[in-house]
Design a protein around this motif. Sequence first.
Motif, mmCIF file in Angstrom:
data_model
loop_
_atom_site.group_PDB
_atom_site.id
_atom_site.type_symbol
_atom_site.label_atom_id
_atom_site.label_comp_id
_atom_site.label_asym_id
_atom_site.label_seq_id
_atom_site.Cartn_x
_atom_site.Cartn_y
_atom_site.Cartn_z
ATOM 1 N N GLN A 20 -0.085 4.447 9.230
ATOM 2 C CA GLN A 20 -0.075 5.078 7.906
ATOM 3 C C GLN A 20 1.132 4.566 7.127
ATOM 4 N N LEU A 21 0.886 4.108 5.904
ATOM 5 C CA LEU A 21 1.941 3.571 5.050
ATOM 6 C C LEU A 21 2.339 4.640 4.030
ATOM 7 N N HIS A 22 3.608 5.058 4.099
ATOM 8 C CA HIS A 22 4.088 6.106 3.206
ATOM 9 C C HIS A 22 4.444 5.525 1.829
ATOM 10 N N LYS A 23 4.713 6.432 0.884
ATOM 11 C CA LYS A 23 5.048 6.010 -0.476
ATOM 12 C C LYS A 23 6.346 5.219 -0.530
ATOM 13 N N ASN A 24 7.278 5.522 0.395
ATOM 14 C CA ASN A 24 8.528 4.761 0.428
ATOM 15 C C ASN A 24 8.381 3.465 1.233
ATOM 16 N N LEU A 25 7.121 3.107 1.580
ATOM 17 C CA LEU A 25 6.775 1.867 2.288
ATOM 18 C C LEU A 25 7.207 1.864 3.744
ATOM 19 N N SER A 26 7.595 3.022 4.293
ATOM 20 C CA SER A 26 7.854 3.133 5.725
ATOM 21 C C SER A 26 6.524 3.259 6.457
ATOM 22 N N LEU A 27 6.477 2.691 7.659
ATOM 23 C CA LEU A 27 5.232 2.641 8.427
ATOM 24 C C LEU A 27 5.287 3.660 9.559
ATOM 25 N N ALA A 28 4.297 4.566 9.612
ATOM 26 C CA ALA A 28 4.185 5.562 10.677
ATOM 27 C C ALA A 28 3.097 5.132 11.651
ATOM 28 N N LEU A 29 3.387 5.225 12.954
ATOM 29 C CA LEU A 29 2.423 4.881 14.000
ATOM 30 C C LEU A 29 2.242 6.076 14.916
ATOM 31 N N GLN A 30 0.984 6.462 15.171
ATOM 32 C CA GLN A 30 0.672 7.546 16.099
ATOM 33 C C GLN A 30 -0.842 7.568 16.393
ATOM 34 N N PRO A 31 -1.200 7.968 17.645
ATOM 35 C CA PRO A 31 -0.324 8.218 18.793
ATOM 36 C C PRO A 31 0.114 6.901 19.426
ATOM 37 N N LEU A 32 1.320 6.882 19.944
ATOM 38 C CA LEU A 32 1.867 5.661 20.524
ATOM 39 C C LEU A 32 1.267 5.400 21.897
ATOM 40 N N GLU A 33 1.116 4.110 22.194
ATOM 41 C CA GLU A 33 0.620 3.658 23.487
ATOM 42 C C GLU A 33 1.677 2.781 24.156
ATOM 43 N N PRO A 34 1.645 2.654 25.505
ATOM 44 C CA PRO A 34 2.671 1.842 26.185
ATOM 45 C C PRO A 34 2.735 0.403 25.690
ATOM 46 N N GLY A 35 1.609 -0.180 25.272
ATOM 47 C CA GLY A 35 1.614 -1.565 24.820
ATOM 48 C C GLY A 35 2.071 -1.764 23.398
ATOM 49 N N ASP A 36 2.525 -0.694 22.729
ATOM 50 C CA ASP A 36 2.964 -0.816 21.337
ATOM 51 C C ASP A 36 4.381 -1.369 21.205
ATOM 52 N N SER A 37 5.099 -1.457 22.285
ATOM 53 C CA SER A 37 6.472 -1.974 22.215
ATOM 54 C C SER A 37 6.468 -3.411 21.713
ATOM 55 N N GLY A 38 7.445 -3.745 20.871
ATOM 56 C CA GLY A 38 7.546 -5.100 20.346
ATOM 57 C C GLY A 38 8.276 -5.116 19.018
ATOM 58 N N ASN A 39 8.317 -6.281 18.399
ATOM 59 C CA ASN A 39 8.998 -6.454 17.116
ATOM 60 C C ASN A 39 8.014 -6.322 15.955
ATOM 61 N N PHE A 40 8.501 -5.716 14.888
ATOM 62 C CA PHE A 40 7.731 -5.566 13.654
ATOM 63 C C PHE A 40 8.562 -6.125 12.505
ATOM 64 N N SER A 41 7.874 -6.700 11.530
ATOM 65 C CA SER A 41 8.568 -7.215 10.355
ATOM 66 C C SER A 41 7.927 -6.650 9.100
ATOM 67 N N VAL A 42 8.757 -6.428 8.077
ATOM 68 C CA VAL A 42 8.269 -6.014 6.779
ATOM 69 C C VAL A 42 8.851 -6.953 5.731
ATOM 70 N N LEU A 43 7.976 -7.552 4.938
ATOM 71 C CA LEU A 43 8.377 -8.454 3.869
ATOM 72 C C LEU A 43 8.257 -7.696 2.547
ATOM 73 N N LEU A 44 9.363 -7.571 1.829
ATOM 74 C CA LEU A 44 9.402 -6.858 0.556
ATOM 75 C C LEU A 44 9.700 -7.845 -0.565
ATOM 76 N N VAL A 45 8.968 -7.718 -1.666
ATOM 77 C CA VAL A 45 9.177 -8.555 -2.854
ATOM 78 C C VAL A 45 9.355 -7.627 -4.042
ATOM 79 N N ASP A 46 10.433 -7.837 -4.809
ATOM 80 C CA ASP A 46 10.680 -6.963 -5.956
ATOM 81 C C ASP A 46 10.076 -7.545 -7.224
ATOM 82 N N THR A 47 10.239 -6.829 -8.316
ATOM 83 C CA THR A 47 9.651 -7.248 -9.594
ATOM 84 C C THR A 47 10.290 -8.511 -10.153
#
Length: 297
Positions: free
Chosen positions: A98-125
């Motif tokens: 789920q992507l919130h209005k502040n662009l933070s990413l919520a994940l649930q329910p978590l699974e053991p294989g979810d561990s790892g690196n995530f990246s977010v690319l932001l571009v401004d106006t």
Amino acid sequence: MFWIGVVEGACWPLWRRMATWSLWSLLLWEAFFPAAVHGAQVHGQVGGSVLLAAECPPGFQVREAIWRSLWPSEELVATFFRGAPETLYHSRFLGRAQLHKNLSLALQPLEPGDSGNFSVLLVDTGGRARTQILQLKVHDAVPRPVVQVFIAVSGDAQPPKTCQVLLSCWAPNISDITYSWRREGTTDFGIEPSSLFVDGQVLKVSLGPGDKSVAYSCTVSNPVSRDVATVTPWESCHHEAAPGKTSYKDMVLVVVPVALLLTLAGLLSVWHPCYSGKKQKDICTDRVAPETENPLV
């Protein structure tokens, strides 16, 4: 008027094609400008939820954003274009992101294989791009630890009425955990570092008559959970028999001599059959008689 574009036989709305082009341009931007800001490590528990926060510097007005999972394979998880969030990508997080209005990413329910690196690319106006990388570690909840008490054998050099004890704490099938001990009933931990062994898993203590009611607690913990087990070691130092009951020591003192006597009696009955009954006496008499009689010549 409603414009459409035809790509490989499929009819896409023009805004959809523009969004796709924008997505690929952002991915190419990141490929040519790979500099990224490494964020903090985020911890989560299996079955729970976690929030991956997208941090923006002051004055950075986000227009577009891309969330990706980088391991074990690179996958799009969520995007944000022109005020419209999208999380329906066919990644392993489909239905759990789920992507919130502040662009933070919520994940649930978590699974053991979810561990790892995530990246977010932001571009401004203004066209500036910022990439942030976060590391997610998913842990199991720690189980109740098992505490075992080992009593040292008393020696002549040991002070009288004391008990040397080793307390071993163990949590099964769990990694990335830490062990800590506490002497209950004290304002501080009361544990000397020199008394700890095996990364804090084993504690050595010396008990006296005044420590009969002293309890020690072992706490196992990881970044998302903890559990405690408590033991009173003096109870293992001196096992006294209850009234009307026989202790283990008394049983040994009685059973062993009786067993030895029965064994000796069995050996005597084998080697001396004449003493084993009336029938055996008759057999012995019959065997001895021919040897004592002298034939007449």
